[in-house]
Each structure stands twice: as structure tokens, then as C-alpha cells.
Design a protein around this motif. Structure first.
Motif, PDB file in Angstrom:
ATOM      1  N   ASN A 174       0.820  -1.214   0.000  1.00  0.00           N
ATOM      2  CA  ASN A 174       0.000   0.000   0.000  1.00  0.00           C
ATOM      3  C   ASN A 174       0.850   1.260   0.000  1.00  0.00           C
ATOM      4  N   VAL A 175       1.884   1.282   0.833  1.00  0.00           N
ATOM      5  CA  VAL A 175       2.760   2.459   0.889  1.00  0.00           C
ATOM      6  C   VAL A 175       3.481   2.652  -0.441  1.00  0.00           C
ATOM      7  N   MET A 176       4.047   1.574  -0.968  1.00  0.00           N
ATOM      8  CA  MET A 176       4.839   1.674  -2.196  1.00  0.00           C
ATOM      9  C   MET A 176       3.980   1.966  -3.427  1.00  0.00           C
ATOM     10  N   SER A 177       2.811   1.336  -3.535  1.00  0.00           N
ATOM     11  CA  SER A 177       1.992   1.531  -4.739  1.00  0.00           C
ATOM     12  C   SER A 177       1.284   2.875  -4.741  1.00  0.00           C
ATOM     13  N   ALA A 178       1.265   3.582  -3.627  1.00  0.00           N
ATOM     14  CA  ALA A 178       0.680   4.930  -3.589  1.00  0.00           C
ATOM     15  C   ALA A 178       1.646   5.978  -4.138  1.00  0.00           C
ATOM     16  N   LEU A 179       2.890   5.590  -4.370  1.00  0.00           N
ATOM     17  CA  LEU A 179       3.895   6.523  -4.878  1.00  0.00           C
ATOM     18  C   LEU A 179       3.699   6.774  -6.371  1.00  0.00           C
ATOM     19  N   THR A 180       3.973   8.005  -6.786  1.00  0.00           N
ATOM     20  CA  THR A 180       3.941   8.346  -8.203  1.00  0.00           C
ATOM     21  C   THR A 180       5.375   8.506  -8.694  1.00  0.00           C
ATOM     22  N   LEU A 181       5.518   8.571  -9.994  1.00  0.00           N
ATOM     23  CA  LEU A 181       6.850   8.783 -10.570  1.00  0.00           C
ATOM     24  C   LEU A 181       7.414  10.122 -10.109  1.00  0.00           C
ATOM     25  N   ALA A 182       6.554  11.135 -10.023  1.00  0.00           N
ATOM     26  CA  ALA A 182       6.989  12.455  -9.558  1.00  0.00           C
ATOM     27  C   ALA A 182       7.469  12.394  -8.109  1.00  0.00           C
ATOM     28  N   ASP A 183       6.806  11.583  -7.264  1.00  0.00           N
ATOM     29  CA  ASP A 183       7.238  11.431  -5.873  1.00  0.00           C
ATOM     30  C   ASP A 183       8.657  10.882  -5.800  1.00  0.00           C
ATOM     31  N   LEU A 184       8.966   9.921  -6.661  1.00  0.00           N
ATOM     32  CA  LEU A 184      10.275   9.276  -6.629  1.00  0.00           C
ATOM     33  C   LEU A 184      11.377  10.151  -7.198  1.00  0.00           C
ATOM     34  N   GLU A 185      11.021  11.143  -7.998  1.00  0.00           N
ATOM     35  CA  GLU A 185      12.017  12.032  -8.589  1.00  0.00           C
ATOM     36  C   GLU A 185      12.369  13.196  -7.671  1.00  0.00           C
ATOM     37  N   GLU A 186      11.610  13.378  -6.607  1.00  0.00           N
ATOM     38  CA  GLU A 186      11.878  14.455  -5.653  1.00  0.00           C
ATOM     39  C   GLU A 186      13.145  14.155  -4.859  1.00  0.00           C
ATOM     40  N   PRO A 187      13.936  15.184  -4.542  1.00  0.00           N
ATOM     41  CA  PRO A 187      15.092  14.956  -3.674  1.00  0.00           C
ATOM     42  C   PRO A 187      14.632  14.484  -2.296  1.00  0.00           C
ATOM     43  N   GLY A 188      15.300  13.501  -1.758  1.00  0.00           N
ATOM     44  CA  GLY A 188      14.950  12.987  -0.438  1.00  0.00           C
ATOM     45  C   GLY A 188      13.746  12.070  -0.418  1.00  0.00           C
ATOM     46  N   SER A 189      13.334  11.578  -1.573  1.00  0.00           N
ATOM     47  CA  SER A 189      12.134  10.733  -1.623  1.00  0.00           C
ATOM     48  C   SER A 189      12.317   9.431  -0.847  1.00  0.00           C
ATOM     49  N   LYS A 190      13.506   8.869  -0.859  1.00  0.00           N
ATOM     50  CA  LYS A 190      13.734   7.617  -0.124  1.00  0.00           C
ATOM     51  C   LYS A 190      13.585   7.827   1.382  1.00  0.00           C
ATOM     52  N   ASN A 191      13.986   8.983   1.870  1.00  0.00           N
ATOM     53  CA  ASN A 191      13.827   9.268   3.297  1.00  0.00           C
ATOM     54  C   ASN A 191      12.357   9.359   3.676  1.00  0.00           C
ATOM     55  N   ILE A 192      11.550   9.921   2.807  1.00  0.00           N
ATOM     56  CA  ILE A 192      10.110  10.014   3.057  1.00  0.00           C
ATOM     57  C   ILE A 192       9.497   8.617   3.048  1.00  0.00           C
ATOM     58  N   ILE A 193       9.925   7.776   2.105  1.00  0.00           N
ATOM     59  CA  ILE A 193       9.414   6.401   2.036  1.00  0.00           C
ATOM     60  C   ILE A 193       9.818   5.630   3.291  1.00  0.00           C
ATOM     61  N   ARG A 194      11.056   5.815   3.746  1.00  0.00           N
ATOM     62  CA  ARG A 194      11.516   5.158   4.980  1.00  0.00           C
ATOM     63  C   ARG A 194      10.584   5.498   6.142  1.00  0.00           C
ATOM     64  N   GLU A 195      10.313   6.808   6.301  1.00  0.00           N
ATOM     65  CA  GLU A 195       9.462   7.246   7.407  1.00  0.00           C
ATOM     66  C   GLU A 195       8.064   6.653   7.295  1.00  0.00           C
ATOM     67  N   LYS A 196       7.517   6.622   6.079  1.00  0.00           N
ATOM     68  CA  LYS A 196       6.171   6.071   5.885  1.00  0.00           C
ATOM     69  C   LYS A 196       6.135   4.587   6.225  1.00  0.00           C
ATOM     70  N   LEU A 197       7.151   3.844   5.810  1.00  0.00           N
ATOM     71  CA  LEU A 197       7.188   2.406   6.099  1.00  0.00           C
ATOM     72  C   LEU A 197       7.318   2.135   7.594  1.00  0.00           C
ATOM     73  N   VAL A 198       8.225   2.843   8.269  1.00  0.00           N
ATOM     74  CA  VAL A 198       8.414   2.640   9.709  1.00  0.00           C
ATOM     75  C   VAL A 198       7.114   2.947  10.448  1.00  0.00           C
TER      76      VAL A 198
END
Length: 195
Positions: free
Chosen positions: A148-172
């Protein structure tokens, strides 16, 4: 001579005592505006590049280095398990901390009509020594949360600087919410591919 000849000539365009002041040149009056328009972006860039980013990097590197140091001294345990997506999930850890690994998680990105996907593998670390048991017991729920967390991401979300840090926080946050207590502390990506 006549009285008219002795009188000084009246100025042709004398401004009235309370009237508007004469106008200055166009370029000279625009100079402060031009300086502000050029200086504001330059100052903003300098602040972000030389003040904010170094501080953010220092804050992110310190916990990651501490966790990496703990994992370097920990003894790895055997990998086990699998999920419906064909990947493996395993546990690694030791006395100083425990972790659980998600491998080859593949999701379609939102807004791409199924034409783009994200494939990633990551390690979830926590202070609870029974993290493997908790994740194994709740594997379907945690896999659903991950998807659910990963499939809610868009291509634009992943191109943003620091996107992996945001994904980390959402997963935790999602894992701790799903389990009803603080189990996960950090997520470390070992594979992150957008196709």
C-alpha cells in the motif's frame, strides 16, 4: 530702460510649490527591484546548498552510521521464508539489534496505468530482538502495508530529492501502526529500481 526689461524672466516650467516632483530615469528607479530579483534566488540557493543540506546530511548519516556499526558487530542468522511475489524475506541480527529483510518487492506506480513499476529490497531494523517472529506472525498484514505504501507513490514522488527518506518514514510508521507498538526503527534500501 523699461521696467519690463529689468525684471528677471520667469521660468518657463517652474513646478508648483505643492506639485509632484520631476520623474527620474526609468533604469535607475528599477535598479533596487532588479537587484532583489537576482539576489533572492542566489541567497536562497546558497542557504540550501551550504547550510541546510549539510545539516540534513549530518542528521541522516549519524543514525545510519550507528546502525551500520551495530550490524557490523552482529552475527547474521539464517535467511528464511518467502512471499507471494517470488522474493525472499529473511532476518539478520544479533545482540545489539534485530532486523528483517524484504527482498524483491515489486509494485506498480500510481498514475502510470501499470506501465511503470518500482522494485526494491530493504532491511527493517528495530530494537526488539523478536522482530523476525513479529514480522513472520504478521507477514500478510505487513506485506499488505508495504504494498500500500509503495503503490501509492507516483513517478513524480520518486524524482523528488529525499524521496527515499520520506518512504523510509512512511514504512516505519506503517509497520509500527500495523503491529500496535514500536518495533521498527529504520529502513535501509539495498535495491531501489524504477522501471
Amino acid at each position: 530702460m523699461s521696467a519690463k526689461a529689468d525684471a528677471p524672466a520667469a521660468p518657463a516650467a517652474a513646478p508648483a510649490a505643492g506639485g509632484p516632483a520631476p520623474k527620474k530615469g526609468g533604469a535607475a528607479s528599477m535598479l533596487p527591484l532588479i537587484i532583489a530579483l537576482v539576489a533572492a534566488p542566489a541567497v536562497t540557493y546558497a542557504m540550501v546548498e551550504f547550510v541546510l543540506l549539510p545539516r540534513l546530511k549530518a542528521q541522516l548519516v549519524a543514525p545510519a552510521a550507528a546502525a551500520a556499526g551495530e550490524e557490523a558487530h552482529a552475527e547474521p542468522a539464517a535467511e528464511s521464508g518467502g512471499h507471494g511475489g517470488g522474493g525472499k524475506e529473511g532476518e539478520k541480527g544479533g545482540a545489539s539489534g534485530a532486523s528483517y529483510e524484504f527482498q524483491n518487492v515489486v509494485v506498480n506506480l500510481a498514475g502510470t496505468m501499470g506501465t511503470r513499476y518500482l522494485k526494491c529490497s530493504f532491511l527493517v531494523t528495530g530494537t526488539n530482538p523478536n522482530i523476525k517472529g513479529l514480522f513472520e506472525e504478521n507477514k500478510p498484514r505487513l506485506m499488505d502495508v508495504t504494498l500500500n505504501v509503495m503503490s501509492a507513490l507516483t513517478l513524480a514522488d520518486l524524482e523528488e530529492p529525499g524521496s527515499k527518506n520520506i518512504i523510509r518514514e512512511k514504512l516505519v510508521t506503517a509497520y509500527n501502526t500495523a503491529l500496535g507498538k514500536k518495533v521498527a526503527d529504520q529502513v535501509y534500501f539495498s535495491d531501489f529500481v524504477v522501471q
